[in-house]
Design a protein around this motif. Structure first.
Motif, mmCIF file in Angstrom:
data_model
loop_
_atom_site.group_PDB
_atom_site.id
_atom_site.type_symbol
_atom_site.label_atom_id
_atom_site.label_comp_id
_atom_site.label_asym_id
_atom_site.label_seq_id
_atom_site.Cartn_x
_atom_site.Cartn_y
_atom_site.Cartn_z
ATOM 1 N N THR A 85 0.844 -1.206 0.000
ATOM 2 C CA THR A 85 0.000 0.000 0.000
ATOM 3 C C THR A 85 0.880 1.256 0.000
ATOM 4 O O THR A 85 1.734 1.422 0.875
ATOM 5 C CB THR A 85 -0.954 0.015 1.224
ATOM 6 N N ASP A 91 -8.805 -4.811 0.945
ATOM 7 C CA ASP A 91 -8.212 -4.258 2.169
ATOM 8 C C ASP A 91 -9.327 -4.161 3.199
ATOM 9 O O ASP A 91 -10.500 -4.167 2.850
ATOM 10 C CB ASP A 91 -7.657 -2.845 1.941
ATOM 11 N N SER A 92 -8.953 -4.017 4.456
ATOM 12 C CA SER A 92 -9.966 -4.022 5.513
ATOM 13 C C SER A 92 -10.473 -2.614 5.829
ATOM 14 O O SER A 92 -9.829 -1.624 5.487
ATOM 15 C CB SER A 92 -9.388 -4.640 6.779
ATOM 16 N N THR A 118 -7.798 -0.681 7.906
ATOM 17 C CA THR A 118 -6.736 0.055 7.207
ATOM 18 C C THR A 118 -7.310 1.313 6.557
ATOM 19 O O THR A 118 -6.664 2.353 6.530
ATOM 20 C CB THR A 118 -6.032 -0.812 6.129
ATOM 21 N N ALA A 119 -8.554 1.212 6.085
ATOM 22 C CA ALA A 119 -9.178 2.385 5.467
ATOM 23 C C ALA A 119 -9.442 3.482 6.493
ATOM 24 O O ALA A 119 -9.348 4.665 6.191
ATOM 25 C CB ALA A 119 -10.473 1.982 4.769
ATOM 26 N N SER A 150 -4.919 4.100 5.041
ATOM 27 C CA SER A 150 -3.784 3.435 4.399
ATOM 28 C C SER A 150 -4.182 2.264 3.514
ATOM 29 O O SER A 150 -3.390 1.361 3.300
ATOM 30 C CB SER A 150 -2.769 2.976 5.456
ATOM 31 N N SER A 151 -5.405 2.286 2.980
ATOM 32 C CA SER A 151 -5.726 1.180 2.075
ATOM 33 C C SER A 151 -5.658 1.653 0.624
ATOM 34 O O SER A 151 -5.547 2.844 0.359
ATOM 35 C CB SER A 151 -7.093 0.588 2.408
ATOM 36 N N ARG A 152 -5.730 0.690 -0.290
ATOM 37 C CA ARG A 152 -5.667 1.052 -1.707
ATOM 38 C C ARG A 152 -6.965 1.729 -2.138
ATOM 39 O O ARG A 152 -7.980 1.629 -1.462
ATOM 40 C CB ARG A 152 -5.367 -0.199 -2.532
ATOM 41 N N THR A 187 -10.830 0.335 -1.943
ATOM 42 C CA THR A 187 -11.335 0.140 -0.570
ATOM 43 C C THR A 187 -11.438 1.473 0.149
ATOM 44 O O THR A 187 -12.382 1.712 0.909
ATOM 45 C CB THR A 187 -10.402 -0.768 0.251
ATOM 46 N N GLN A 188 -10.451 2.333 -0.078
ATOM 47 C CA GLN A 188 -10.464 3.629 0.609
ATOM 48 C C GLN A 188 -11.739 4.397 0.270
ATOM 49 O O GLN A 188 -12.419 4.911 1.156
ATOM 50 C CB GLN A 188 -9.207 4.420 0.209
#
Ligand code: UGA
Length: 344
Positions: A80, A185-186, A189-190, A194-196, A199-200
């Motif tokens: 990421t 991603d979870s 993390t979002a 810090s997600s891609r 997912t963000q």
């Protein structure tokens, strides 16, 4: 065939193991990861041997399995961009050092390695379509720490290739181009940003927070649905007539190219149409932000990234099937289903 997957609970790993167990009754999978949250029913399958562990610690187990298995897939990596600029040393240690050790063990035991390179190795290449054996790999200055991931992966590609051309290793390098799908991603993390991107954006919609377009969102990506990617990986593992021996193969969907701004608009539209959210009182705004504000000074973006998939077509007889909107809808639906009861 015995397949060793390190990082089997990751995005690619868990989709792959579930496909192997469903479709290849004569294959056995050995897998390691720190956790099991994405593995679901695969854990109950007698053809899946799971070890909860860390590639930095459980080295003896890994060496034993490399000796025991026919093909090795080391999928453990930080992938990421936010983390590339926040902790480049961690990226180097995990993505390069830990992985080069696995590569050397494959050389030692004469085992085939199927290794995840990345679309990031092409960096800011200006070719309209990136070609595995022709395109230049273009990265920015050292103070733009984002490029450490690209460089780690590029050096690994070069090390693997050099062992291969000297007859000491059989390999296939695959380059995923922005794969998306369930459990990419979870939410956690979002939450910390810090997600891609897919997912963000979905998580921002879910949390009613603004969707940030970095530098106006004019940069483009080709989003590839994970099932299409896994189709290609299965063919690489099958390796009919040695078609993939010592080859580098892009796995992406050039037809699914869109700008990050368009991505935000499509996801917002899909979210507003979703049965659980069509009557929400407010929806996230789409706002502009600068790269410096969002990522910090060490970041530099990639403006276009489109794969040539001629090699994948020829060597694997493969074609991605899932269109852009469908890929995003499947990803969104799965995220919303899984996080329905999440406290935010
Ligand atoms: C990703 C990651 O490096 C890896 O997962 C992987 O190797 C590779 O690309 C791939 O999947 O092919 P990138 O596409 O730049 O790199 O990562 P994202 O975090 O998904 O960002 C895509 C774009 O969206 C970037 O231009 C970024 O600036 C933008 N973005 C991201 C926003 O505008 N807003 C956000 O909130 C997040």
């Amino acid at each position: 065939m015995k397949v060793l997957i390190l990082g089997v609970n990751g995005f690619i790993g868990h989709h792959l193991v579930s496909r192997i167990l469903a479709k290849k009754k004569e294959w056995v999978v050995y897998g390691m990861d720190l956790g099991t949250d994405r593995l679901g029913k695969s854990l109950d399958n007698p053809r899946f041997n799971f070890m909860e562990g860390d590639i930095a610690i459980n080295r003896e187990w890994i060496e034993l399995q490399i000796k025991n298995c026919d093909v090795v897939m080391p999928l453990v990596a930080i992938a990421t961009p936010k983390l590339y600029v926040e902790d480049p040393i961690a990226v180097y240690n995990l993505d390069f050092e830990m992985n080069v050790d696995i590569v050397k063990k494959c050389v030692k035991y004469h085992k085939r390695i199927v290794f995840p390179s990345t679309s990031e190795v092409y960096g800011a290449c200006s070719d309209p379509e990136f070609k595995e054996d022709e395109s230049f790999l273009v990265v920015g200055p050292i103070n733009k720490e984002r490029w450490i991931y690209s460089c780690c992966k590029q050096l690994l590609d070069r090390v693997i290739y050099a062992y291969g051309t000297r007859g000491n290793l059989e390999f296939t390098l695959f380059r995923p181009f922005n794969w998306v799908g369930p459990r990419l991603d979870s939410l956690d993390t979002a939450k910390e940003g810090s997600s891609r991107v897919v997912t963000q954006f979905i998580a921002e919609l879910f949390m009613k927070r603004p969707i940030n377009l970095v530098d106006g969102g004019r940069q483009k990506r080709c989003f590839t649905y994970v099932d299409d990617g896994i189709d290609a990986l299965m063919k690489i593992l099958e390796n009919k007539n040695d078609a993939c021996k010592n080859q580098i193969i892009n796995i992406g969907n050039p037809r699914n190219e869109c700008s990050i701004k368009e991505l935000a608009q499509i996801l917002k539209k899909l979210f507003k149409q979703h049965p659980d959210h069509k009557n929400d009182k407010i929806y996230s705004e789409i706002v502009d932000t600068s790269a410096d504000t969002y990522y910090g000074k060490g970041y530099q973006d990639i403006y276009t990234r489109k794969p040539s998939i001629e090699k994948a077509r020829k060597l694997l007889n493969w074609e991605p099937k899932v269109g852009l909107e469908e890929s995003l809808k499947l990803t969104l639906d799965s995220f919303l289903k899984e996080n329905k009861k999440a406290k935010i």
